[in-house]
Design a protein around this motif. Structure first.
Motif, short mmCIF file in Angstrom:
data_model
loop_
_atom_site.label_atom_id
_atom_site.label_comp_id
_atom_site.label_asym_id
_atom_site.label_seq_id
_atom_site.Cartn_x
_atom_site.Cartn_y
_atom_site.Cartn_z
N GLY A 44 29.48 39.40 30.33
CA GLY A 44 28.44 39.97 31.19
C GLY A 44 28.98 40.33 32.56
O GLY A 44 28.62 41.36 33.14
N VAL A 45 29.85 39.48 33.10
CA VAL A 45 30.43 39.74 34.41
C VAL A 45 31.35 40.95 34.36
O VAL A 45 31.33 41.80 35.26
N VAL A 46 32.17 41.06 33.32
CA VAL A 46 33.03 42.23 33.18
C VAL A 46 32.20 43.50 33.18
O VAL A 46 32.50 44.46 33.89
N ALA A 47 31.15 43.52 32.37
CA ALA A 47 30.31 44.72 32.28
C ALA A 47 29.67 45.06 33.63
O ALA A 47 29.63 46.23 34.03
N ARG A 48 29.17 44.05 34.33
CA ARG A 48 28.50 44.30 35.60
C ARG A 48 29.48 44.78 36.67
O ARG A 48 29.21 45.76 37.37
N LEU A 49 30.62 44.13 36.81
CA LEU A 49 31.56 44.55 37.84
C LEU A 49 32.14 45.93 37.53
O LEU A 49 32.38 46.73 38.45
N GLY A 57 31.78 49.63 39.71
CA GLY A 57 32.90 50.45 40.13
C GLY A 57 34.22 49.72 40.25
O GLY A 57 35.23 50.31 40.65
N ALA A 58 34.24 48.44 39.90
CA ALA A 58 35.49 47.68 39.99
C ALA A 58 36.40 47.99 38.81
O ALA A 58 35.92 48.28 37.71
N GLN A 59 37.69 47.91 39.05
CA GLN A 59 38.67 47.93 37.97
C GLN A 59 38.88 46.47 37.57
O GLN A 59 39.38 45.68 38.36
N VAL A 60 38.51 46.14 36.36
CA VAL A 60 38.43 44.74 35.95
C VAL A 60 39.51 44.39 34.94
O VAL A 60 39.58 45.01 33.88
N ALA A 61 40.32 43.40 35.27
CA ALA A 61 41.23 42.79 34.31
C ALA A 61 40.65 41.44 33.93
O ALA A 61 40.21 40.69 34.81
N PHE A 62 40.63 41.13 32.65
CA PHE A 62 40.09 39.85 32.22
C PHE A 62 40.96 39.26 31.12
O PHE A 62 41.62 39.98 30.38
N THR A 63 40.94 37.93 31.03
CA THR A 63 41.72 37.26 30.00
C THR A 63 40.85 36.87 28.82
O THR A 63 39.64 36.70 28.94
N TYR A 64 41.50 36.73 27.70
CA TYR A 64 40.86 36.19 26.50
C TYR A 64 41.90 35.36 25.77
O TYR A 64 43.11 35.60 25.88
N ALA A 65 41.44 34.36 25.04
CA ALA A 65 42.36 33.42 24.41
C ALA A 65 42.55 33.65 22.92
O ALA A 65 43.57 33.26 22.36
N SER A 66 41.55 34.27 22.25
CA SER A 66 41.63 34.31 20.79
C SER A 66 41.34 35.69 20.20
O SER A 66 42.24 36.35 19.70
N SER A 67 40.09 36.15 20.28
CA SER A 67 39.68 37.32 19.52
C SER A 67 40.01 38.64 20.24
O SER A 67 39.35 39.00 21.22
N GLU A 107 39.61 41.56 18.92
CA GLU A 107 38.53 42.48 18.59
C GLU A 107 37.36 42.33 19.57
O GLU A 107 36.80 43.33 20.04
N ARG A 108 37.00 41.09 19.87
CA ARG A 108 35.90 40.86 20.82
C ARG A 108 36.28 41.35 22.22
O ARG A 108 35.46 41.94 22.92
N ALA A 109 37.53 41.13 22.60
CA ALA A 109 37.98 41.59 23.91
C ALA A 109 37.96 43.12 23.99
O ALA A 109 37.54 43.70 25.01
N GLU A 110 38.37 43.78 22.92
CA GLU A 110 38.35 45.24 22.91
C GLU A 110 36.93 45.79 22.98
O GLU A 110 36.69 46.84 23.61
N ALA A 111 35.99 45.07 22.39
CA ALA A 111 34.59 45.48 22.48
C ALA A 111 34.09 45.40 23.92
O ALA A 111 33.30 46.25 24.37
N VAL A 112 34.54 44.38 24.65
CA VAL A 112 34.16 44.25 26.06
C VAL A 112 34.76 45.40 26.87
O VAL A 112 34.09 45.96 27.74
N VAL A 113 36.00 45.75 26.58
CA VAL A 113 36.62 46.89 27.26
C VAL A 113 35.84 48.16 26.98
O VAL A 113 35.55 48.95 27.89
N ASP A 114 35.47 48.37 25.73
CA ASP A 114 34.71 49.56 25.36
C ASP A 114 33.38 49.62 26.10
O ASP A 114 32.95 50.69 26.58
#
Length: 236
Positions: free
Chosen positions: A11-16, A20-30, A32-39
């Protein structure tokens, strides 16, 4: 930000990103789920970079900050969201679970802050996502988890003094029960949590993300060293 592939983090990635922010975020496992957040961030008109990094390992956190710098050139906002919870009495919890909570919930935040500060200028923002359990633990089995979140609150207060001369703010956001896949509003623990809240519902990831967005913005420049509850009256 650390821990951005699901729940509050997503939710924070989507909001920031929408802000207008350029957001880098970490993920530990999935992946596919991380790519969905990027999309989703791209669809919102923003930019996002998913970095595989396990906050249990210091070098992963160090590398994630370095990859962010390589991609975006600096860090203006750091959100420490990665966390893990294992619940049980102090005598029942395995030491491996206790060590994981201390490492991911506390030590990884310290590492991310140390690494990011070398690249953060005046006006920077650090937002730690703690928990209302730092202040209230109405059920047995939460002691070590609460310890880690209390440590984050204390770290936030101390660093506010250190970072103020650089015009960098740091705050601790303390969500209460929030509807995520890890803690669903219709899950087996929901009734007990609702029973100790003033509100009759769980919060949403979007509501927590909106609070993060505010703390990351210019209107919050006079707020630092604070632990701010968004808990539906859990601690009332």
């Amino acid at each position: 930000m650390t821990g951005g592939s699901r729940g509050v983090g997503a939710g924070v990635v989507a909001r920031l990103a929408a802000d207008g922010a350029q957001v880098a975020f970490t993920y530990a496992s999935s992946k596919e789920r991380a790519e969905a957040v990027v999309d989703a961030a791209v669809e919102a008109g923003g930019t996002a970079l998913a970095i595989r990094a396990d906050s249990l390992h210091e070098q992963d956190v160090v590398s994630a900050v370095a990859q962010t710098i390589d991609r975006f050139g600096g860090v203006d906002i750091l959100v420490n969201n990665a966390a893990v919870g294992s619940f049980g009495t102090i005598t029942d919890l395995a030491m491996a679970d206790i060590d994981a909570m201390l490492t991911i919930n506390v030590r990884s935040a310290v590492v991310a802050i140390r690494e990011s500060l070398a690249h953060m200028g005046s006006g920077g923002r650090i937002i730690n996502v703690g928990s209302i359990n730092a202040d209230r633990t109405p059920f047995p089995g939460q002691s070590v988890y609460a310890l880690t979140k209390g440590a984050i609150a204390s770290l936030t207060r101390g660093l506010a003094r250190e970072l103020a001369p650089r015009a960098i703010t740091i705050n601790n956001l303390q969500p209460g029960p929030t509807d995520t896949d890890a803690n669903p509003a219709d899950g087996p623990l929901a009734a007990g949590m609702l029973g100790v809240m003033a509100s009759d519902r769980f919060g949403t990831a979007a509501e927590v993300a909106a609070f993060v967005s505010y703390l990351a913005g210019p209107e919050a420049a006079f707020i630092t060293g604070a632990s701010l509850d968004i808990d539906g009256g859990f601690a009332a």
